[in-house]
Design an enzyme around this catalytic site. Structure first.
Site, PDB file in Angstrom:
ATOM      1  N   SER A 149       0.833  -1.188   0.000  1.00  0.00           N
ATOM      2  CA  SER A 149       0.000   0.000   0.000  1.00  0.00           C
ATOM      3  C   SER A 149       0.880   1.256   0.000  1.00  0.00           C
ATOM      4  O   SER A 149       1.704   1.422  -0.887  1.00  0.00           O
ATOM      5  CB  SER A 149      -0.972  -0.039   1.188  1.00  0.00           C
ATOM      6  OG  SER A 149      -2.037   0.853   1.002  1.00  0.00           O
ATOM      7  N   MET A 150       0.762   2.146   0.981  1.00  0.00           N
ATOM      8  CA  MET A 150       1.625   3.329   1.030  1.00  0.00           C
ATOM      9  C   MET A 150       3.097   2.936   1.063  1.00  0.00           C
ATOM     10  O   MET A 150       3.955   3.642   0.517  1.00  0.00           O
ATOM     11  CB  MET A 150       1.277   4.163   2.261  1.00  0.00           C
ATOM     12  CG  MET A 150       2.117   5.413   2.418  1.00  0.00           C
ATOM     13  SD  MET A 150       1.791   6.274   3.976  1.00  0.00           S
ATOM     14  CE  MET A 150       2.860   7.710   3.775  1.00  0.00           C
ATOM     15  N   ASP A 173      -9.934  -5.344  -4.748  1.00  0.00           N
ATOM     16  CA  ASP A 173      -9.392  -4.291  -3.893  1.00  0.00           C
ATOM     17  C   ASP A 173     -10.223  -3.021  -4.072  1.00  0.00           C
ATOM     18  O   ASP A 173     -10.200  -2.402  -5.133  1.00  0.00           O
ATOM     19  CB  ASP A 173      -7.927  -4.037  -4.267  1.00  0.00           C
ATOM     20  CG  ASP A 173      -7.193  -3.128  -3.299  1.00  0.00           C
ATOM     21  OD1 ASP A 173      -7.844  -2.258  -2.684  1.00  0.00           O
ATOM     22  OD2 ASP A 173      -5.966  -3.282  -3.160  1.00  0.00           O
ATOM     23  N   HIS A 225      -8.107  -5.734  -0.516  1.00  0.00           N
ATOM     24  CA  HIS A 225      -6.894  -4.938  -0.294  1.00  0.00           C
ATOM     25  C   HIS A 225      -5.958  -5.623   0.701  1.00  0.00           C
ATOM     26  O   HIS A 225      -4.747  -5.642   0.502  1.00  0.00           O
ATOM     27  CB  HIS A 225      -7.276  -3.547   0.216  1.00  0.00           C
ATOM     28  CG  HIS A 225      -6.113  -2.603   0.318  1.00  0.00           C
ATOM     29  ND1 HIS A 225      -5.311  -2.283  -0.751  1.00  0.00           N
ATOM     30  CD2 HIS A 225      -5.617  -1.905   1.384  1.00  0.00           C
ATOM     31  CE1 HIS A 225      -4.375  -1.429  -0.371  1.00  0.00           C
ATOM     32  NE2 HIS A 225      -4.535  -1.195   0.921  1.00  0.00           N
TER      33      HIS A 225
END
Length: 296
Positions: A115-116, A239, A268
């Site tokens: 993710s980030m 997701d 996700h």
């Protein structure tokens, strides 16, 4: 590839922590295999927005048993790391990752970002170079760009970011309660979901807000073209946080030496919903980049 010549000059502050040049202590785990099995190389895990390095437990433990040295850390403001009240831009976060890698003198790394954390891994490579990194894994990342703009018309409208930020300001525990199941998928146990929620609730609220703004303004469309290491891009096609067509599909096309692996039906939180498969794919890629069957 552009390289930032300013190095972190980090040091081990105390057992389990490294100190950055701006005085932040980052907590890390360094799990090393038994001597007889220790021939798999080093994997460094960059965590998700809102979660500490603990999130990687179900990848790190089996991979350590398989012979890999596995290192994970808590982003500033997350988990056991310092809550400095600032430094949540991608450059500083990438420098924190560099501080960890330098302090532990790691090399021939398979760098894994979720993710980030995928964007932080990319910024590390474009800012600090790939001397220490042999390959990259990007999982359900926020790359290349989430925000809707005139030149990114399929992006996510700002109104959704503002709605989440309002939840942060008013009732973040309730937002977590409502969104944890879609995140983890229908197969996750309630105990596993509670574990994830408890970790997220320990994250600094200031860090949550600032990191959200960083993600919302991230634009890596040009930067991804500079990635030189072999890259595996992994995402589920269910997701709802980072839609596949907006993120990983585009990311794989922009990175010169990338392959895309799509998990059918996965949400996700793919590190939970498909933990065993994801662990096996990371291990195979870290051992032999030609063993993964991927799609473009």
């Amino acid at each position: 590839m552009p390289v930032n010549r300013h190095r972190a000059h980090a040091e081990i502050a105390r057992p389990g922590f490294i100190a950055t040049t701006d005085g932040v202590e980052l907590f890390y785990r360094d799990w090393q295999p038994e001597r007889a099995a220790g021939n798999g190389g080093t994997i460094v895990f960059v965590p998700s927005y809102s979660l500490p390095g603990d999130m990687w437990a179900y990848q790190m433990l089996p991979l350590t048993h398989a012979g890999f040295r596995c290192v994970a850390y808590d982003r500033r403001g997350h988990g056991r790391s310092s809550d400095p009240g600032g430094g949540y831009d991608y450059d500083t976060l990438a420098d924190d990752l560099a501080a960890l890698i330098d302090a532990l003198d790691l090399s021939d790394i398979t760098l894994v970002g979720y993710s980030m954390g995928g964007a932080e891994a990319v910024r590390y490579l474009t800012r600090h170079g790939s001397t220490r990194v042999a390959r990259l894994v990007l999982i359900a990342s926020t790359l290349p760009m989430l925000a809707k703009t005139p030149d990114n018309p399929d992006g996510i409208d700002r109104v959704y970011a503002e709605a989440f930020q309002q939840d942060l300001l008013s009732d973040y525990p309730q937002w977590l309660a409502e969104n944890a199941r879609p995140f983890a998928g229908p197969g996750a146990s309630q105990a596993m979901i509670d574990w994830i929620r408890e970790m997220a609730l320990r994250t600094s609220h200031q860090a949550l807000f600032a990191c959200n703004e960083t993600v919302n303004h991230g634009d890596f469309r040009n930067e991804l073209r500079d990635i030189e290491v072999p890259t595996l891009v992994v995402q589920g096609d269910r997701d709802v946080s980072n839609p596949l067509e907006l993120t990983s599909r585009r990311t794989a096309r922009l990175i010169p030496n990338a392959r895309l692996l799509v998990y059918e039906g996965a949400p996700h939180g793919i590190f939970l919903s498909d933990a065993a498969r994801l662990t096996a794919d990371i291990g195979a890629f870290a051992s032999d980049v030609c063993r993964i069957s991927a799609e473009s």
